[in-house]
Structure formats: C-alpha cells, structure tokens
Design a protein around this motif. Structure first.
Motif, PDB file in Angstrom:
ATOM      1  N   SER A  23      26.980 115.535  -2.642  1.00 56.82           N
ATOM      2  CA  SER A  23      27.258 114.644  -1.525  1.00 56.82           C
ATOM      3  C   SER A  23      26.457 113.364  -1.681  1.00 56.82           C
ATOM      4  CB  SER A  23      26.897 115.318  -0.193  1.00 56.82           C
ATOM      5  OG  SER A  23      27.265 114.511   0.907  1.00 56.82           O
ATOM      6  N   VAL A  24      26.884 112.322  -0.979  1.00 56.20           N
ATOM      7  CA  VAL A  24      26.146 111.064  -0.893  1.00 56.20           C
ATOM      8  C   VAL A  24      25.330 111.106   0.391  1.00 56.20           C
ATOM      9  CG1 VAL A  24      26.304 108.566  -0.753  1.00 56.20           C
ATOM     10  CG2 VAL A  24      27.937 109.834  -2.174  1.00 56.20           C
ATOM     11  N   LEU A  25      24.019 111.133   0.272  1.00 56.59           N
ATOM     12  CA  LEU A  25      23.138 111.371   1.415  1.00 56.59           C
ATOM     13  C   LEU A  25      22.774 110.122   2.202  1.00 56.59           C
ATOM     14  CD1 LEU A  25      20.591 113.931  -0.100  1.00 56.59           C
ATOM     15  CD2 LEU A  25      22.855 114.350   0.882  1.00 56.59           C
ATOM     16  N   GLY A  26      22.854 108.955   1.579  1.00 56.80           N
ATOM     17  CA  GLY A  26      22.405 107.736   2.228  1.00 56.80           C
ATOM     18  C   GLY A  26      21.106 107.241   1.625  1.00 56.80           C
ATOM     19  N   MET A  27      20.860 105.939   1.754  1.00 58.02           N
ATOM     20  CA  MET A  27      19.681 105.322   1.150  1.00 58.02           C
ATOM     21  C   MET A  27      18.475 105.368   2.093  1.00 58.02           C
ATOM     22  SD  MET A  27      21.372 102.046  -0.809  1.00 58.02           S
ATOM     23  CE  MET A  27      19.769 101.522  -1.416  1.00 58.02           C
ATOM     24  N   GLY A  28      17.297 105.485   1.503  1.00 63.37           N
ATOM     25  CA  GLY A  28      16.058 105.514   2.277  1.00 63.37           C
ATOM     26  C   GLY A  28      15.672 106.918   2.682  1.00 63.37           C
ATOM     27  N   LYS A  29      14.423 107.068   3.077  1.00 62.01           N
ATOM     28  CA  LYS A  29      13.882 108.390   3.364  1.00 62.01           C
ATOM     29  C   LYS A  29      14.518 109.042   4.581  1.00 62.01           C
ATOM     30  CE  LYS A  29       9.475 107.064   3.031  1.00 62.01           C
ATOM     31  NZ  LYS A  29       7.998 107.158   2.976  1.00 62.01           N
ATOM     32  N   VAL A  30      14.765 108.280   5.630  1.00 62.41           N
ATOM     33  CA  VAL A  30      15.273 108.865   6.871  1.00 62.41           C
ATOM     34  C   VAL A  30      16.707 109.351   6.696  1.00 62.41           C
ATOM     35  CG1 VAL A  30      15.837 108.420   9.275  1.00 62.41           C
ATOM     36  CG2 VAL A  30      13.715 107.527   8.324  1.00 62.41           C
TER      37      VAL A  30
END
Length: 327
Positions: free
Chosen positions: A75-82
C-alpha cells in the motif's frame, strides 16, 4: 439463534478468512496512477505483484491495500511520520489482513550525503534513527563550532531502532549483485561533486537511515545527522528519509520489529556541490536537477523484489522467523 443460517444449509455462515500476508511492501507516495504513467515509489511493485488484484479498503489508511495469491501485499502509506505511521497502524489492526508473520519492506526514495552514497544507489538500513526528538538551537546561540542538538530524555525507546542483523545480512546476500539502472543525466550530475562515492555508479549498500519530518539540507545539517547517528551508537548516516522510524515504532508495538526492512534509493544528495549554495541546491534552476529518478525507483523494486520473492518461495523456512544466515 446460535448463528446465521443459509437457506437449506446445516451450518452457520463463516466470516471470510483474513489474508495471510507473507511480505508487506510499504511505499510512501505515487505519482498519478498505480500503473501506466510516470512511476513513483509504488508503481513498479504494483505492476509486478498486483495488476490483477482487487483493492482492500482499510479505514484509517490513506490508500487501499493490494494483495496477490502468494501473500504479497502492499500500500501507499503517505509521506511523513504522521501519515505513514497512522496508515500502518490502521492496516495492522484491520481484521481482513493477518500480518502476524509478515515481513515488512519499507520502500521509497531518499537523499544521501555525497561522501557515502550516489544517485541511483539502493540502501538497506542497519539502524533507523529519529532526527527530530531532541533540542535544537541556532548556531550563534551556542558555543562556536559546537553541536546544536541535544537528545531529549524520555525518548530513548522511540528514537533508535537496530534492525535485525540477520535479516540485513540476508538482504545483502540476496541483492548485492542486482544489476542496477543508470542514466546519462545522473552520470553527468555526479561529476559536479568531488567525493569519490558521489561519482560512483549505483550500488547496493547498508547504513543508518535518518527519519525526519524536516527536509534538512546542506553540509551543516548533514554533519549534524552524522553526529546524531554516532551519538546514539548507530552506523554511519547514509540515508535521509521521512517515515521509517515512525512506521517501525508502530510495528514494534503491535508485533515486534524483527521482520522489518527499510529499503531506500537515493535521488538527491543532501547538500550542494562546492560551486552552489544550499539554497541554490534546494531550488535548482531548470535543467539543474540530479536526474536519475526513474532509474532509482526501478532500482528499488529490482532489489526489493528479489528479497520478497525469496521469502515467499522459501516460506517453509521463513514463516517461523529469520533463518540463520548462510556462512
């Protein structure tokens, strides 16, 4: 009623069994669609494993999960830690997926110091270090030439992760000789840098990955990242990225981090060459970028799929844990 019954049936309906995930691939962003256009971090993985898959919607995750019949999901989780860690937690807690024995490949592009990496190189993390958990101050407000960072007490278990050395050893054994792509633009760009490593052709290596929401840049910030890595007892800082330590913390809390791998490909140097300022390097003029992005995202998948395919093909050996490396 003890359970729901189908018409004419003699047994209750059963909930669909969760997908048993052998390898989970986490990318951070994609450009446009998952296939058929310019590739970001996910497309090459998607085209290898999931072109015929049906997406699994996961509440709380940025994007659906895709799985194939062999137990490889991603999956593509999104950028950055949060964003990335929130997506990972939602996926781990989703009852449609059984990730209790999964191996995780945290995959994406990154920066690298020119003394330790080159454009197109691919790197397996030995350590993950959080760049942000501490105190910082302006250089002119401290002792001249002294570090401008101090760790904050109480974050010891959150800021440093030593990844399974046996797993790293397996990854290098299986992928170190992967033929990697390169480009004329990347070859020309490397010549702007005097460092021998910066001028190398792409290669597969290992080192510390520094996770920071701050897109730090310039020789001073690079030196600080190396200072933090050494302060914490990690290996040399080789990769700057924005997600891996946070994702790993989520996985560790829910099921342990012995099966986590961080795989990054370098698409930029973390500082300019001697003839440009840091701000010039951060905001280059047209035609002055590093090049090699398309080749790097392909290199990441070329290396990572070797590891994923080996685990799946030898699942009888890997299911219960990382096998002892062959000496």
């Amino acid at each position: 009623m003890a359970g729901l019954m189908t018409a004419g049936a003699s047994s209750p309906l059963r909930a669909e069994e969760p997908v048993k995930v052998k390898v989970f691939v986490a990318a951070m962003f994609e450009i446009g669609q998952n296939t058929g256009d310019r590739a970001g971090e996910f497309q090459h993985w998607y085209e290898r494993y999931w072109k015929d898959s049906q997406p699994i919607a996961v509440k709380g995750a940025l994007n659906p999960v895709h799985c194939n019949a062999d137990g490889v999901c991603g999956s593509v989780l999104g950028m950055g830690k949060v964003s990335s860690s929130a997506s990972m937690q939602a996926i781990l807690l989703n009852p449609q997926l059984d990730l209790s024995q999964s191996y995780f490949i945290l995959s994406g592009v990154a920066g690298t110091p020119p003394s330790r990496g080159t454009i197109g190189a691919v790197n397996w993390a030995t350590w993950l270090v959080d760049y942000d958990l501490g105190h910082r101050w302006a250089p002119e407000e401290g002792e001249p030439g002294a570090p401008t960072f101090m760790p904050r007490k109480g974050y010891e278990a959150l800021r440093l992760f030593k990844l399974n050395p046996d797993l790293v050893q397996w990854a290098m054994r299986l992928t170190a000789d992967t033929p990697l792509k390169d480009s004329e633009s990347a070859r020309a760009y490397r010549l702007r840098y005097p460092q021998e490593t910066a001028r190398r052709a792409p290669f597969v290596g290992t080192g510390t990955h520094m996770t920071g929401d701050t897109f730090f840049h310039g020789p001073g910030m690079s030196e600080q990242a190396q200072y933090i890595a050494k302060l914490y007892g990690a290996d040399d800082y080789v990769i700057t990225e924005m997600e891996a330590a946070a994702i790993t913390l989520v996985i560790k809390r829910l099921q342990g981090d012995e099966r986590v791998m961080s795989l990054r490909g370098a698409v930029n140097y973390d500082q300019g060459n001697p003839d440009e300022t840091t701000l010039q390097h951060l905001d280059p003029a047209p035609g002055q970028t590093a090049g090699g992005f398309a080749e790097t995202v392909e290199n990441i998948a070329l290396v990572g799929t070797r590891m994923a395919d080996h685990i799946v093909a030898h699942w009888d050996r890997w299911q219960s844990g990382v096998p002892a490396p062959v000496k």
